[in-house]
Each structure stands twice: as structure tokens, then as C-alpha cells.
Write a protein that holds these residues in place. Structure first.
Motif, PDB file in Angstrom:
ATOM      1  N   LEU A 150     -15.194   2.821  -6.266  1.00  0.00           N
ATOM      2  CA  LEU A 150     -14.173   2.751  -7.467  1.00  0.00           C
ATOM      3  C   LEU A 150     -13.127   1.937  -6.943  1.00  0.00           C
ATOM      4  N   TYR A 151     -12.408   1.111  -7.684  1.00  0.00           N
ATOM      5  CA  TYR A 151     -11.246   0.365  -7.319  1.00  0.00           C
ATOM      6  C   TYR A 151     -10.167   0.706  -8.005  1.00  0.00           C
ATOM      7  N   LEU A 152      -8.781   0.308  -7.356  1.00  0.00           N
ATOM      8  CA  LEU A 152      -7.720   0.221  -8.124  1.00  0.00           C
ATOM      9  C   LEU A 152      -7.013  -1.185  -7.812  1.00  0.00           C
ATOM     10  N   GLN A 153      -6.980  -1.945  -8.507  1.00  0.00           N
ATOM     11  CA  GLN A 153      -6.027  -3.350  -8.286  1.00  0.00           C
ATOM     12  C   GLN A 153      -4.569  -3.073  -8.829  1.00  0.00           C
ATOM     13  N   MET A 154      -3.749  -3.289  -7.842  1.00  0.00           N
ATOM     14  CA  MET A 154      -2.315  -2.943  -8.156  1.00  0.00           C
ATOM     15  C   MET A 154      -1.652  -4.241  -7.747  1.00  0.00           C
ATOM     16  N   ASN A 155      -1.024  -4.701  -8.991  1.00  0.00           N
ATOM     17  CA  ASN A 155      -0.226  -6.087  -8.918  1.00  0.00           C
ATOM     18  C   ASN A 155       1.233  -5.742  -9.237  1.00  0.00           C
ATOM     19  N   SER A 156       2.055  -6.752  -8.713  1.00  0.00           N
ATOM     20  CA  SER A 156       3.407  -6.473  -9.052  1.00  0.00           C
ATOM     21  C   SER A 156       3.968  -5.130  -8.549  1.00  0.00           C
ATOM     22  N   LEU A 157       3.708  -4.722  -7.462  1.00  0.00           N
ATOM     23  CA  LEU A 157       3.878  -3.405  -6.810  1.00  0.00           C
ATOM     24  C   LEU A 157       5.564  -3.291  -6.943  1.00  0.00           C
ATOM     25  N   LYS A 158       6.057  -2.041  -7.085  1.00  0.00           N
ATOM     26  CA  LYS A 158       7.510  -1.713  -7.079  1.00  0.00           C
ATOM     27  C   LYS A 158       7.829  -0.708  -6.104  1.00  0.00           C
ATOM     28  N   PRO A 159       8.800  -0.676  -5.497  1.00  0.00           N
ATOM     29  CA  PRO A 159       9.048   0.626  -4.641  1.00  0.00           C
ATOM     30  C   PRO A 159       8.950   1.813  -5.297  1.00  0.00           C
ATOM     31  N   GLU A 160       8.806   2.197  -6.693  1.00  0.00           N
ATOM     32  CA  GLU A 160       8.449   3.343  -7.118  1.00  0.00           C
ATOM     33  C   GLU A 160       7.128   3.501  -7.092  1.00  0.00           C
ATOM     34  N   ASP A 161       6.222   2.775  -6.866  1.00  0.00           N
ATOM     35  CA  ASP A 161       5.137   3.121  -6.699  1.00  0.00           C
ATOM     36  C   ASP A 161       4.347   3.622  -5.177  1.00  0.00           C
ATOM     37  N   THR A 162       5.315   3.834  -4.450  1.00  0.00           N
ATOM     38  CA  THR A 162       5.277   4.494  -3.183  1.00  0.00           C
ATOM     39  C   THR A 162       4.791   5.835  -3.407  1.00  0.00           C
ATOM     40  N   ALA A 163       3.242   6.094  -2.701  1.00  0.00           N
ATOM     41  CA  ALA A 163       2.989   7.434  -2.998  1.00  0.00           C
ATOM     42  C   ALA A 163       1.827   7.420  -2.085  1.00  0.00           C
ATOM     43  N   VAL A 164       1.130   8.435  -1.910  1.00  0.00           N
ATOM     44  CA  VAL A 164      -0.442   8.850  -1.441  1.00  0.00           C
ATOM     45  C   VAL A 164      -1.114   8.734  -2.791  1.00  0.00           C
TER      46      VAL A 164
ATOM     47  N   TYR B 175     -13.688  16.857  -7.549  1.00  0.00           N
ATOM     48  CA  TYR B 175     -13.765  16.389  -6.363  1.00  0.00           C
ATOM     49  C   TYR B 175     -12.609  15.451  -5.952  1.00  0.00           C
ATOM     50  N   TRP B 176     -12.128  15.441  -4.809  1.00  0.00           N
ATOM     51  CA  TRP B 176     -10.812  14.568  -4.370  1.00  0.00           C
ATOM     52  C   TRP B 176     -11.266  14.044  -3.081  1.00  0.00           C
ATOM     53  N   GLY B 177     -10.628  12.823  -2.743  1.00  0.00           N
ATOM     54  CA  GLY B 177     -10.609  12.317  -1.709  1.00  0.00           C
ATOM     55  C   GLY B 177      -9.276  12.676  -0.683  1.00  0.00           C
ATOM     56  N   GLN B 178      -9.104  12.009   0.336  1.00  0.00           N
ATOM     57  CA  GLN B 178      -8.110  12.606   1.282  1.00  0.00           C
ATOM     58  C   GLN B 178      -6.773  11.817   1.242  1.00  0.00           C
ATOM     59  N   GLY B 179      -7.037  10.739   0.310  1.00  0.00           N
ATOM     60  CA  GLY B 179      -5.899   9.984   0.185  1.00  0.00           C
ATOM     61  C   GLY B 179      -5.383   8.601   0.831  1.00  0.00           C
ATOM     62  N   THR B 180      -4.917   7.593   0.555  1.00  0.00           N
ATOM     63  CA  THR B 180      -4.248   6.633   1.245  1.00  0.00           C
ATOM     64  C   THR B 180      -2.950   6.095   1.022  1.00  0.00           C
ATOM     65  N   GLN B 181      -2.125   6.197   1.780  1.00  0.00           N
ATOM     66  CA  GLN B 181      -0.675   5.936   1.604  1.00  0.00           C
ATOM     67  C   GLN B 181      -0.390   4.426   1.162  1.00  0.00           C
ATOM     68  N   VAL B 182       0.377   4.299   0.007  1.00  0.00           N
ATOM     69  CA  VAL B 182       1.008   2.965  -0.066  1.00  0.00           C
ATOM     70  C   VAL B 182       2.377   3.140  -0.179  1.00  0.00           C
ATOM     71  N   THR B 183       2.944   2.079   0.502  1.00  0.00           N
ATOM     72  CA  THR B 183       4.627   2.053   0.678  1.00  0.00           C
ATOM     73  C   THR B 183       4.913   0.695   0.319  1.00  0.00           C
ATOM     74  N   VAL B 184       5.621   0.624  -0.567  1.00  0.00           N
ATOM     75  CA  VAL B 184       6.292  -0.663  -1.275  1.00  0.00           C
ATOM     76  C   VAL B 184       7.898  -0.877  -0.723  1.00  0.00           C
ATOM     77  N   SER B 185       8.057  -1.518   0.133  1.00  0.00           N
ATOM     78  CA  SER B 185       9.549  -1.966   0.268  1.00  0.00           C
ATOM     79  C   SER B 185      10.198  -2.916  -0.593  1.00  0.00           C
ATOM     80  N   SER B 186      11.748  -2.567  -0.728  1.00  0.00           N
ATOM     81  CA  SER B 186      12.386  -3.414  -1.762  1.00  0.00           C
ATOM     82  C   SER B 186      12.995  -4.742  -0.956  1.00  0.00           C
TER      83      SER B 186
END
Length: 124
Positions: free
Chosen positions: A79-93, A113-124
Motif C-alpha cells: 500500500l502507498y501514500l504519496q504525499m505532496n505539498s506537505l505542510k507542518p500540520e501534516d507532522t504525525a506518526v 490490523y495495524w502497522g507500527q507507524g512511521t514518523q513524518v515531520t514537516v518543518s516550516s
């Protein structure tokens, strides 16, 4: 049962792009309706996107519509999630989730069923 492992997170600047992947093992991946959720500190877990088992239908949270794209490759059990034009408010696991179903599922409580998560951090 299915095991889910997310990858692709990282630290990026606002406006950048990332592609998250969720690799599935176990039962046939194409049996599962899939979703992406995210959880930011101090906030409740939030629905991001969902896709049916065939990939024929998708659904997005208003906050990501037009910027994020969910997709799947059943031949690669991914499964994929393509994330474009990322914003600081998208910061999350970010978490992927699965449930044996034919329909789109947008409620976290409906996934099995759930995965363990991956951290996404978007700086301003």
C-alpha cells in the motif's frame, strides 16, 4: 492474519513530497480494504485515506484531498501514500491499517490490523 510494516517517513521541509509504503505479509493482500491514519502529539488519531481491495475506490480526509494519493499494488502486497505539498500540520506518526472487506472503511475502530507507524515531520 496479516502483518503490516510502514516505511518511507522522514524529516522534510514544507512543500516537499514523501511516499509512504506499507508492506503486508500473511493472508492474501488483495482480500483487504486498506487505510492510512495519522496521530499527532496532543491530537486524536485522524483518518487520512482509504482504498478498496481492488483499488477501484478511494476516500480522503478533506485536509489532504488534492495533495495526497493512496494506491496499492496487490502483486507486490504493498500500500502507498504519496504525499505532496506537505505542510507542518501534516507532522504525525502515520499508520496503515487493514480489514478483510469489499467496502471503503474510514473509521479506525473498524480496522482489524495495524502497522507500527512511521514518523513524518514537516518543518516550516
Amino acid at each position: 492474519q496479516v502483518q503490516l510494516v510502514e516505511s518511507g517517513g522522514g524529516l522534510v521541509q514544507a512543500g516537499a513530497s514523501l511516499r509512504l509504503s506499507c508492506s503486508a505479509s500473511g493472508r492474501t493482500f488483495s482480500s483487504y480494504s486498506m487505510g492510512w491514519f495519522r496521530h499527532a502529539p496532543g491530537k486524536e488519531r485522524e483518518f487520512v485515506a482509504a482504498i478498496t481491495r481492488t483499488g477501484g475506490s478511494t476516500n480522503y480526509a478533506d485536509s489532504v484531498k488534492g495533495r495526497f494519493t493512496i494506491s496499492r499494488d496487490n502483486a507486490k502486497n504493498t500500500l502507498y501514500l504519496q504525499m505532496n505539498s506537505l505542510k507542518p500540520e501534516d507532522t504525525a506518526v502515520y499508520y496503515c491499517a487493514a480489514r478483510t472487506s469489499w467496502i471503503l472503511i474510514t473509521r479506525a475502530g473498524d480496522y482489524d490490523y495495524w502497522g507500527q507507524g512511521t514518523q513524518v515531520t514537516v518543518s516550516s
